[in-house]
Enzyme design. Structure first.
Site: not given
Ligand code: LU0
Ligand code: ZN
Ligand code: CA
Ligand code: CA
Length: 420
Positions: A161, A164, A296, A369
Site C-alpha cells: 500500500h 504506508e 503494513h 500493521e
Molecule cells: O489490506 C488491508 O486492508 C489491511 C488488512 C488486511 C491485511 C487484513 N489493512 S490496511 O490496508 O490498512 N494496511
Molecule cells: Zn496496508
C-alpha cells in the site's frame, strides 16, 4: 480524533483541501476523490465487512466506530446501511511529505551501498518492473549469498500500500540490522548463516512515489495502473492475489474503489512479479520459503490467515496449522506489544497476499500493521521522528520468526509430523 477536526458529512471540501482536487461528485469522467470518514455504530467484524463491501477501506477500528478511506459514493452507501458517517478534515500530520522518509531513489541508493559494503552476505536482484517501469528489487541476505544453499528461506514484503511509508523504513532497518550486526551479534550471525532472507523493500514504488510527489501527501493506497473503461487509476495490490480472489465480499469490483481487486487475479503488474518470484522459490517441488511477513500500517496488529472467512479451521487450514499461526503470532506480539488476531477478526478480505502465501504456497505468514495505534497519532503519516523507535521495536519479533523458520510447527510441538 478531536472534535475540532470533524466536519459534518456533505459539507463541501474546503478550498485547498489536501487530497486531489474536489471533483464533481457522481461525474463519470473525473477520477474519484478519496476522503477520510469516521463511521459510528460499527461494533463487530460483520459490521466492518459490510462497510468494506461498499468499496471503502477501513483504516482504523475502534470499539464502536471505524475510520475509512472512501469516495463520496462509498460514504453515501455506508450512510444508507444505517451508520452515522462524518467526513474528517485531515489532521496536521498530513501536511507532509516529510523528508525523513526514504524516497524510492534514496532506497535504491541505500541498497546499493549496503550491498557494496557487505558483498559476502548481501545481494540485490531486479525481479521485474512496476507498471510504470521502476525496478522491483529483492535483497537477499545470507552467508554465501551468491549460492542457493539448502537453508530455510524467509520472505519480507513491504509497501503493497503506497501510503504506508513506515514499512519501507522497516525494510531499511532490517537490511541494516542483519548486515551491521553480522559478525558481532551471535544470534544475528547464526540466523544469517542458517537462513536465506529475502527482503522486498518496496513492491509498489509507483504508488509510493505518487504519494510523496506532491506538496502534501496524497493518501494513495493502490498502484498506478490505469483501468480499461474507467478514469479511476489503480488496483489494490492486497486484493489481487490468486487465492479465492473476489470470493467473499472482501474486495471491490469497482475501479473507483480504493479496494479494487483488479480485472483478474494477478492483473496488477507488481502482484504478478512478486507471485512469480515466490513461485520461483519452489525447488525440487518444495517451496523453500517457510515463513513470511507482509508489512503494513497502521493499528499495531499481527494478523494471520485466513482473511476470506471467519472460520479458524476450513478447507486449506487444519487445526494444527491454525494453531501454529496463532502461537507464532502471539509469540511475536509478546515481543513488540502489537495485538495478535486472525485477519478476519478485523474484517473480511479476499485476494490478500496473506491468504495466497498460505492457501496456495503453504508459507506460514503474517501481516504486521505497524505504528501507530490510531489516526490521532498520525495514522498513515506519523512524523519521521518515530522511525528509529518504531522499526527497532520489531527487532525481537522478527528475530523470533527467523528462529522458527526451520520448522514453524515446532512452536506447537508438531515438528515430527510436519518437518520430519
Ligand atoms: O489490506 C488491508 O486492508 C489491511 C488488512 C488486511 C491485511 C487484513 N489493512 S490496511 O490496508 O490498512 N494496511
Ligand atoms: Zn496496508
Ligand atoms: Ca547461505
Ligand atoms: Ca535455498
Amino acid at each position: 480524533m478531536v472534535a475540532s477536526v470533524l466536519r459534518r458529512f456533505l459539507v463541501p471540501l474546503a478550498a485547498g483541501a489536501l487530497f486531489l482536487s474536489a471533483l464533481p461528485s457522481g461525474s463519470a469522467i473525473a477520477e474519484p476523490s478519496y476522503d477520510l470518514y469516521e463511521v459510528r455504530g460499527a461494533t463487530t467484524a460483520q459490521d466492518r465487512t459490510e462497510i468494506t463491501a461498499t468499496g471503502a477501506a477501513i483504516d482504523q477500528v475502534g470499539d464502536d466506530s471505524v475510520l475509512v478511506t472512501a469516495t463520496p459514493d462509498d460514504a453515501e452507501a455506508i450512510g444508507d446501511l444505517g451508520y452515522d458517517v462524518e467526513v474528517l478534515d485531515l489532521p496536521v500530520p498530513f501536511a507532509g511529505p516529510d523528508s525523513g522518509y526514504t524516497t524510492y531513489g534514496e532506497l535504491l541508493g541505500v541498497i546499493d551501498q549496503m550491498v557494496a559494503d557487505n558483498p559476502r552476505i548481501a545481494a540485490k536482484s531486479v525481479i521485474g518492473r512496476s507498471h510504470q517501469g521502476r525496478d522491483l528489487v529483492a535483497v537477499k541476505i545470507s552467508d554465501n549469498v551468491r549460492v542457493d544453499e539448502n537453508e530455510p528461506e524467509v520472505l519480507f514484503v513491504h509497501a503493497q500500500h503506497a501510503r504506508e511509508h513506515l514499512t519501507v523504513e522497516m525494510a531499511v532497518y532490517l537490511m541494516r540490522l542483519l548486515t551491521d550486526e553480522y559478525g558481532s551479534d551471535p544470534r544475528i550471525t547464526r540466523l544469517v548463516d542458517n537462513r536465506e532472507i529475502w527482503i522486498l523493500p518496496n513492491v509498489n514504488p509507483d504508488g509510493s512515489e505518487y504519494d510523496m510527489a506532491g506538496s502534501s501527501w496524497r493518501n494513495w493506497r493502490k498502484n498506478r495502473q490505469p483501468n480499461a473503461g474507467s478514469s479511476a487509476v489503480g488496483t489494490d495490490l492486497n486484493r489481487n492475489w490468486d487465492y479465492r480472489w473476489g470470493c467473499c465480499g472482501g474486495s471491490s469490483s469497482n475501479p473507483s474503489s480504493s479496494t479494487y481487486r483488479g480485472s483478474a487475479p494477478e492483473s496488477a503488474t507488481e502482484v504478478r512479479v512478486i507471485a512469480d518470484f515466490v513461485r520461483s522459490r519452489v525447488v525440487g517441488g518444495e517451496q523453500q520459503i517457510t515463513t513470511a511477513i507482509d508489512f503494513h500500517t497502521y493499528s499495531e496488529l499481527i494478523l494471520w490467515p485466513f482473511g476470506h472467512t471467519y472460520s479458524d479451521v476450513t478447507t486449506g487450514m487444519t487445526r494444527a496449522e491454525y494453531d501454529t499461526h496463532a502461537a507464532l503470532g502471539r509469540h511475536m506480539a509478546a515481543a513488540n506489544g502489537y495485538t495478535p488476531q486472525q485477519s478476519s477478526d478485523l474484517y473480511i478480505t479476499d485476494g490478500s497476499i496473506n491468504d495466497w502465501l498460505w492457501g496456495d504456497q503453504r508459507i506460514v505468514n503474517f501481516t504486521y500493521e505497524m505504528y501507530p495505534r490510531s489516526a490521532a497519532r498520525g495514522g498513515f503519516y506519523p512524523p519521521s521522528s518515530v522511525i528509529a523507535r518504531e522499526t527497532a521495536r520489531n527487532r525481537e519479533a522478527v528475530l523470533r520468526l527467523l528462529d522458527y523458520a526451520d520448522c514453524p510447527y515446532r512452536i506447537i510441538g508438531r515438528q515430527a509430523a510436519y518437518c520430519g
